[in-house]
Design an enzyme around this catalytic site. Structure first.
Site, PDB file in Angstrom:
ATOM      1  N   PHE A 182      10.246  -8.485 -28.261  1.00 62.46           N
ATOM      2  CA  PHE A 182      10.674  -9.580 -29.129  1.00 62.46           C
ATOM      3  C   PHE A 182      12.135  -9.367 -29.497  1.00 62.46           C
ATOM      4  O   PHE A 182      12.537  -8.259 -29.848  1.00 62.46           O
ATOM      5  CB  PHE A 182       9.791  -9.655 -30.368  1.00 62.46           C
ATOM      6  CG  PHE A 182       8.417 -10.153 -30.061  1.00 62.46           C
ATOM      7  CD1 PHE A 182       8.165 -11.512 -29.982  1.00 62.46           C
ATOM      8  CD2 PHE A 182       7.380  -9.270 -29.806  1.00 62.46           C
ATOM      9  CE1 PHE A 182       6.899 -11.986 -29.678  1.00 62.46           C
ATOM     10  CE2 PHE A 182       6.110  -9.726 -29.502  1.00 62.46           C
ATOM     11  CZ  PHE A 182       5.869 -11.084 -29.440  1.00 62.46           C
ATOM     12  N   CYS A 183      12.900 -10.427 -29.420  1.00 55.66           N
ATOM     13  CA  CYS A 183      14.346 -10.249 -29.492  1.00 55.66           C
ATOM     14  C   CYS A 183      15.025 -11.490 -30.053  1.00 55.66           C
ATOM     15  O   CYS A 183      14.436 -12.565 -30.153  1.00 55.66           O
ATOM     16  CB  CYS A 183      14.932 -10.010 -28.097  1.00 55.66           C
ATOM     17  SG  CYS A 183      13.969  -8.934 -27.047  1.00 55.66           S
ATOM     18  N   THR A 184      16.298 -11.306 -30.393  1.00 53.97           N
ATOM     19  CA  THR A 184      17.208 -12.417 -30.650  1.00 53.97           C
ATOM     20  C   THR A 184      18.449 -12.194 -29.802  1.00 53.97           C
ATOM     21  O   THR A 184      19.034 -11.111 -29.839  1.00 53.97           O
ATOM     22  CB  THR A 184      17.604 -12.491 -32.127  1.00 53.97           C
ATOM     23  OG1 THR A 184      16.434 -12.696 -32.931  1.00 53.97           O
ATOM     24  CG2 THR A 184      18.575 -13.640 -32.364  1.00 53.97           C
ATOM     25  N   ARG A 202      13.528 -16.803 -36.704  1.00 53.09           N
ATOM     26  CA  ARG A 202      14.812 -16.101 -36.702  1.00 53.09           C
ATOM     27  C   ARG A 202      15.935 -17.008 -36.226  1.00 53.09           C
ATOM     28  O   ARG A 202      17.108 -16.729 -36.446  1.00 53.09           O
ATOM     29  CB  ARG A 202      14.710 -14.872 -35.794  1.00 53.09           C
ATOM     30  CG  ARG A 202      13.850 -13.756 -36.362  1.00 53.09           C
ATOM     31  CD  ARG A 202      13.459 -12.736 -35.296  1.00 53.09           C
ATOM     32  NE  ARG A 202      12.353 -13.220 -34.486  1.00 53.09           N
ATOM     33  CZ  ARG A 202      12.328 -13.211 -33.154  1.00 53.09           C
ATOM     34  NH1 ARG A 202      13.368 -12.764 -32.480  1.00 53.09           N
ATOM     35  NH2 ARG A 202      11.271 -13.654 -32.500  1.00 53.09           N
TER      36      ARG A 202
END
EC number: 3.5.1.60
Length: 362
Positions: free
Chosen positions: A130-132, A305
């Site tokens: 999981f990332c931005t 996010r």
């Protein structure tokens, strides 16, 4: 490519940027412990695949690495997969791209692990990244790229996070951030060409899809990033490869170049692109934010996010965008959160400023 003779100067630039980032992290941006930079290693692509990662492994306690492998596999790999692991590996090993399989086998031999465990732990990391990611253009046309990588097992993975310079013909061919024992890359830079990050696109039934896709010769997500960094000669070539190569799972690839408008989010299905979302600065769209959700759909309220990142970028303004302010955006809650392992900011036009900082250190 950058010569090894410039390594000391690059390290100095890293420290200077790190100091600026630490000084800038005040006010509402961050309430976390001061981050730290990961160790830097060279991996020689001129060496045989079986030898490439051994110098790096010597810096780590084998017992700790074996414990890390066992924990990741035990938590991320379903019991039904573990129960037939030998059969699975025997079926898919011949389909796995080289040199990755030989590299994994060498790591396993060094740590006294089975090849099955080595392949499983490398694929398990692909399931929950999981990332931005943000790619953006400033008012002068410079391209900047940043990412947070969020993952469970923070206490272990923060100790295994490392920057790697991949050396080819005595020069730095590309740079990436990875975990010790993991041969793929979720974050990387080809100097003076392009940058790449990958964000998971969860479509469910992951292991079933993965095993089926591997049998067809499809590429693991992070292995394609590394292959693209190694082989593609331009931003356009990288985008084409990342968009078209069959994969074992869906993903978002975020790519930044060196010229104005060279930034894109590629939404991938296993077989090809579902969507291409480029920068459009002439129409005011000077950044793209990708978390783990299709950009044309609302972000879920329980994991939004995207909206805070967009608000922070707009508050920063295109004229004030740089690596330091991009790091600040990536340090805003919930873009930055308890699962954030590391933050990387990079610009392919200025490869010596590639910087990764470990977050939430214990």
């Amino acid at each position: 490519m950058g010569t090894l003779a410039t390594r000391a100067a690059c390290h100095g630039a890293h420290l200077a940027l790190a100091l600026l980032l630490l000084l800038s992290l005040s006010g509402p941006w961050l309430s976390a412990v001061v981050p730290g930079t990961p160790p830097l290693f060279n991996v020689s692509l001129d060496a045989a695949p079986e030898q490439r990662w051994l110098p790096m492994l010597r810096h780590y306690d084998p017992d700790f690495l074996r414990t890390a492998v066992a924990q990741v596999i035990g938590d991320r790999v379903p019991q039904w997969v573990l129960g037939m692991v030998g059969e699975i590996v025997s079926k898919v090993e011949s389909f796995l791209p080289q040199p990755f399989t030989d590299e994994i086998r060498s790591i396993c031999d060094s740590l006294n692990l089975s090849l099955a465990d080595g392949i499983l732990v490398n694929l398990a990391y692909e399931a929950s990244a999981f990332c931005t990611s943000i790619v953006a253009q400033d008012s002068q046309g410079h391209i900047y790229h940043g990412r947070n990588l969020d993952y469970p097992f923070g206490k272990i993975l923060r100790k295994l996070t490392a920057n790697v310079q991949f050396i080819k013909n005595g020069q730095i061919a590309f740079t990436g951030t990875t975990f010790v024992g993991y041969v793929g890359l979720w974050t990387g830079q080809s100097p003076h060409k392009f940058t790449i990050s990958g964000d998971e696109r969860d479509k469910g039934w992951w292991w079933e899809n993965m095993i089926a896709a591997l049998s067809l010769g499809h590429s693991p997500i992070s292995w394609l990033i590394r292959k693209t960094l190694s082989e593609s000669e331009s931003f356009e070539a990288a985008v084409y490869t990342l968009a078209k190569t069959p994969l074992i799972a869906d993903v978002y690839y975020i790519v930044g170049g060196t010229s104005p408008k060279e930034g894109v989010v590629i939404t991938r299905d296993r077989g090809g692109p579902a969507d291409i979302w480029p920068l459009d600065p002439l129409n005011g769209e000077w950044f793209r934010v990708e978390t783990n959700y299709d950009h044309w759909k609302p972000a879920p309220k329980v994991d939004d996010r995207r909206t805070p990142a967009i608000k922070a970028l707009n508050a920063t303004g295109q004229a004030h965008l740089n690596l330091e302010t991009l790091f600040q955006v990536l340090s805003l809650f919930p873009v930055y959160n308890n699962y954030t392992i590391y933050t990387t900011v990079m610009s392919a036009a200025e490869p010596d400023k590639y910087l990764t900082m470990i977050r939430n250190p214990s």
